[in-house]
Enzyme design. Structure first.
Site, short mmCIF file in Angstrom:
data_model
loop_
_atom_site.label_atom_id
_atom_site.label_comp_id
_atom_site.label_asym_id
_atom_site.label_seq_id
_atom_site.Cartn_x
_atom_site.Cartn_y
_atom_site.Cartn_z
CG ASP A 187 23.85 -6.76 -30.41
OD1 ASP A 187 23.26 -5.67 -30.54
OD2 ASP A 187 23.38 -7.84 -30.79
CB SER B 207 17.61 10.72 -39.83
OG SER B 207 17.12 10.65 -41.15
CE1 TYR C 166 17.17 5.59 -39.69
CE2 TYR C 166 16.10 7.41 -40.82
CZ TYR C 166 17.25 6.78 -40.39
OH TYR C 166 18.48 7.35 -40.63
CE LYS D 57 18.41 7.44 -36.90
NZ LYS D 57 19.78 7.42 -36.37
#
Ligand SMILES: NC(=O)c1ccc[n+]([C@@H]2O[C@H](COP(=O)([O-])OP(=O)(O)OC[C@H]3O[C@@H](n4cnc5c(N)ncnc54)[C@H](OP(=O)(O)O)[C@@H]3O)[C@@H](O)[C@H]2O)c1
Length: 260
Positions: free
Chosen positions: A54, A134, A147, A151
């Site tokens: 994890d 991304s 996000y 990123k």
């Protein structure tokens, strides 16, 4: 050659692990799904090993690195691929989710860069570290704070660690995928009706990517073919980042669900 690929129990990470194994590298596939991970490693053959980890837990990251070092006696390639998102307006985003996504998308790549970087320095053979960012590192959609922030941070971690590690022959690059139809992408687009079609219709190549197309680029960045490339972020997005504007801002009704 030994590699660690995180988030390799499915999707883009699994395709990268497959490609590395086909180039005769030994690969550790890391992820949480034990049964799935073992199945993937078995299917790839004796050069693939699954280690359950994890990545939001520092101790598990340390154990993953130590076990890969023990298995291979060296680590030549690291792919920081595992990632997730929590969709919510910045007004409603729970700080617990903000921190969870930071741990996975940004802190884990930092810790792995540090731990694996030390092994690469010890072995004096250089190495290649690849961070999967991304298009969302550069452009935003509503509800994407966790996000986009992580990123964009990962893109900058790529540059700053490329600077620190260049003297040891360790190259650090990022790949910024556009739309690839994995579980993550489908769960993200399924909450916004029409988003998938919108993505395709704003992609100059007129389609979403296949994970193998992403894996080919990772294999290039891991190989000697890219020996003078470092600190770069390569957009593998069918040309979508060329468009301005890329996406229409959705109507409120399209993203109100993200607040749940
Ligand atoms: N698909 C796209 O269109 C797209 C576009 C841009 C960027 N990306 C980026 O590409 C990367 C891979 O995405 P994907 O689409 O292949 O996603 P995916 O199919 O959802 O796979 C995500 C992988 O990450 C692992 N993972 C998630 N949480 C984890 C944790 N806490 N600890 C360890 N492993 C964890 C998952 O394994 P377990 O569940 O077994 O832990 C799985 O193997 C991500 O960083 C994503 O942001 C994807």
């Amino acid at each position: 050659m030994g590699a660690i690929v995180t988030g390799a129990t499915r999707g883009i990470g699994l395709a990268i692990a497959q490609s590395f194994v086909s180039e005769r590298a030994s690969v550790v596939l890391a992820g949480r799904s034990i049964e799935e991970g073992r199945k993937c490693a078995d299917a790839l053959g004796p050069n693939a090993h699954f280690i359950s980890c994890d990545l939001t837990r520092k101790k598990e990251i340390e154990a993953l690195t130590a076990e890969a070092d023990r298995l291979f006696g060296r680590i030549d390639m690291l792919v920081n691929n595992a990632g997730d998102l929590h969709r919510a307006s910045v007004l409603d985003l729970p700080v617990e989710e903000y921190e969870r996504i930071h741990k996975l998308n940004l802190t884990a790549p930092f810790l792995l860069t540090q731990l694996v970087g030390r092994i690469m320095v010890r072995e004096r053979r250089g190495g290649s570290i690849i961070n999967i960012t991304s298009t969302g590192a550069a452009v935003c959609r509503p509800g994407g704070t966790t996000y986009h922030v992580t990123k964009a941070g990962l893109a900058m971690l790529t540059r700053s660690s490329a600077l620190d590690l260049g003297q040891y022959g360790i190259r650090v690059n990022a790949i910024a995928p556009g739309a690839f139809e994995t579980g993550l992408m489908l769960s993200s687009t399924s909450t916004t009706p029409g988003l998938r079609d919108q993505l395709v219709s704003t992609t100059p190549l007129g389609r979403n990517g296949q994970v193998e197309e992403l894996a080919d680029v990772a294999t290039f960045l891991a190989s000697r073919d890219s020996s003078y490339v470092t600190g770069q972020q390569l957009f593998v997005d069918g040309g979508r980042m060329m468009l301005n504007p890329g996406l229409k801002v959705p109507e409120v009704a399209d993203w109100v669900d993200f607040r749940r």
